[in-house]
Design a protein around this motif. Sequence first.
Motif, short mmCIF file in Angstrom:
data_model
loop_
_atom_site.label_atom_id
_atom_site.label_comp_id
_atom_site.label_asym_id
_atom_site.label_seq_id
_atom_site.Cartn_x
_atom_site.Cartn_y
_atom_site.Cartn_z
N LEU A 170 0.84 -1.19 0.00
CA LEU A 170 0.00 0.00 0.00
C LEU A 170 0.88 1.25 0.00
CD1 LEU A 170 -2.90 1.16 0.23
CD2 LEU A 170 -2.58 1.11 2.72
N LEU A 171 0.68 2.15 -1.00
CA LEU A 171 1.47 3.36 -1.12
C LEU A 171 0.70 4.62 -0.71
CD1 LEU A 171 3.25 2.65 -4.53
CD2 LEU A 171 4.07 2.16 -2.23
N ILE A 201 -10.75 -7.02 10.69
CA ILE A 201 -9.61 -7.45 11.49
C ILE A 201 -8.62 -6.31 11.70
CG2 ILE A 201 -7.62 -9.01 11.55
CD1 ILE A 201 -9.30 -10.96 9.88
N GLN A 202 -8.32 -5.55 10.64
CA GLN A 202 -7.29 -4.51 10.74
C GLN A 202 -7.49 -3.48 9.65
OE1 GLN A 202 -3.31 -6.00 10.17
NE2 GLN A 202 -2.31 -4.11 10.82
N ASN A 203 -7.21 -2.23 9.99
CA ASN A 203 -7.18 -1.16 9.00
C ASN A 203 -5.72 -0.74 8.82
OD1 ASN A 203 -7.14 2.11 8.64
ND2 ASN A 203 -8.76 1.15 7.45
N ILE A 204 -5.23 -0.79 7.57
CA ILE A 204 -3.84 -0.44 7.27
C ILE A 204 -3.82 0.86 6.50
CG2 ILE A 204 -1.73 -1.15 6.09
CD1 ILE A 204 -2.53 -4.02 6.49
N LYS A 205 -3.02 1.81 7.00
CA LYS A 205 -2.89 3.11 6.35
C LYS A 205 -1.50 3.25 5.74
CE LYS A 205 -6.23 5.46 9.34
NZ LYS A 205 -6.46 6.60 10.27
N ALA A 206 -1.46 3.88 4.57
CA ALA A 206 -0.17 4.12 3.91
C ALA A 206 0.73 4.93 4.84
CB ALA A 206 -0.39 4.87 2.60
N GLY A 207 2.02 4.58 4.88
CA GLY A 207 2.97 5.29 5.71
C GLY A 207 3.15 4.69 7.10
N ALA A 221 2.32 -0.92 6.75
CA ALA A 221 2.33 -0.75 5.30
C ALA A 221 3.70 -1.00 4.69
CB ALA A 221 1.84 0.65 4.94
N ARG A 222 4.74 -1.13 5.50
CA ARG A 222 6.07 -1.43 4.97
C ARG A 222 6.18 -2.89 4.52
NH1 ARG A 222 10.97 0.77 8.53
NH2 ARG A 222 12.04 0.13 6.63
N PHE A 223 5.22 -3.71 4.95
CA PHE A 223 5.22 -5.13 4.60
C PHE A 223 4.18 -5.42 3.52
CE2 PHE A 223 6.65 -4.79 8.96
CZ PHE A 223 7.77 -5.60 8.98
N ALA A 224 4.38 -6.55 2.82
CA ALA A 224 3.36 -7.00 1.88
C ALA A 224 2.06 -7.28 2.65
CB ALA A 224 3.83 -8.26 1.16
N GLN A 249 -3.39 3.87 -3.95
CA GLN A 249 -2.35 3.50 -4.90
C GLN A 249 -1.57 2.35 -4.28
OE1 GLN A 249 -0.26 7.33 -5.57
NE2 GLN A 249 -0.73 7.03 -7.74
N PHE A 250 -1.22 1.37 -5.11
CA PHE A 250 -0.50 0.22 -4.57
C PHE A 250 0.51 -0.30 -5.58
CE2 PHE A 250 -4.14 -1.55 -6.80
CZ PHE A 250 -3.66 -2.71 -7.39
N LEU A 251 1.44 -1.07 -5.05
CA LEU A 251 2.49 -1.69 -5.86
C LEU A 251 2.28 -3.20 -5.81
CD1 LEU A 251 5.28 -1.74 -7.32
CD2 LEU A 251 6.34 -1.73 -5.06
N ARG A 252 2.33 -3.81 -6.98
CA ARG A 252 2.19 -5.27 -7.07
C ARG A 252 3.50 -5.85 -7.61
NH1 ARG A 252 -2.74 -8.04 -9.15
NH2 ARG A 252 -3.31 -5.96 -9.89
#
Length: 439
Positions: free
Chosen positions: A58-59, A72-78, A82-85, A103-106
């Motif tokens: 997640l970017l 279960i969890q909310n993940i926010k960029a930064g 979010a540093r992990f896959a 925006q995300f990186l695959r």
Amino acid sequence: MPVDTHSELARTIRQLIPLSTLPSNLFARLCAQIDIESAEQGQYLFKRGDKNSDLYYLLNGSINLQTESFKIQNIKAGSDSARFAIAHQIPRKVDAVCDSRIQFLRLNTAMMKMVQETSYEENESTMMFEEVADSDDWMTTLLKSPIFRALPPANLQKILISLQQIRFNAGDIIIRQDEPGDYYYIVKKGRAIISRRPSPTAKEIKLAQISDLDTFGEDALISGIPRTVSITAVTDMCLLRLGKEQFIELIKQPTLKYINFDELHDLLSADAELVDVRSPDEFKKSHLARSINVPFFSMRMYLKTLNKSHPIILVCKDGRISESAAFILLQHKFNALILKGGIDRMTPDQLKAEPASFNIDDGTETGNFSEPSKENTSLQLETMPQTEDQATEFSQVLQQLKAKCKKLESENMTLELKCSSLARQLESAKLELDKLKSN
């Protein structure tokens, strides 16, 4: 569209794990291949049960990890998460749903293969790891370790989430000799002394000092034997620790590699080295031919004498001490293999098989030599000891030469440090002289 390696976006990508440990040239190659994708609120990145092995990072924006019943969890960029896959367990255990426009990186399998196959033998001067926002980022520094770089991303995420921070005051005993192992430690800040008592009534001997980013405590966790040293804080310390079960599951099991006796012949024929890590007394009583004795308690002192270009096969009584020795070697970029079960697991037939190479000796040290074969023995006969007495004398001379080499290396290091100090003093004197001339 490729990512400019000097852009703010590249800096964000550079902080992702394990991309933060890539050499600059490989990171640039990766940036030339990737595309930044976007998704709208409510869209799914993946669903439970999916077996796609791509890694998603997640970017920008935020996502929810959820099941049908609850979030279960909310993940926010930064964020650290979010540093992990994102939820990289295959098949997927949760749904990943966009909580906003993101925006995300695959990274696909081919890209990840390039990341995971980065050679540990690369010259450190070419690694040029980029600094991330926090100049004292212990996490990024730790992940440069060969042990951590070899772990799957999912294991890294679990480790860093599971680490507990703990503090000690100067003078506190962190671990005590002869107690059972319970934690693996990473020094985040501070210094400590490693010491040992040869016997309960003997005076404590100081062995070494550890400081920032050093690790300790793994020997007892890997081998199952009690702590062999004590560690005492010299300054106030901040440590990170990982419990024994998590260490074994997340670090030990995926890191250590084993071979069976049947594989030994081919590996030795391909120039692997066989190292027996038992005590000198145990080694002298009986050992595998072609093995050399590097006792576990002195393994760290002998690292410079071992060859990184060949696999090193470790053997002991039952395999447990070999596991601890392998972990030390892997930390220093050796290709370490463990003879599973050690000498105890060998059958009488295996001990009798191929007597020239693999029999248990009668107590006479053979160094790194085996008996000459019947074919093409002329060169071997010229260089090999001809009797047991000669073999013993040859081995003793070899050990003495190794000890002298070790001493000379130490003296050379001391002289290099003195030369460096004198060079700095000379430079300082030149500057003072220039000042005097200008006045």
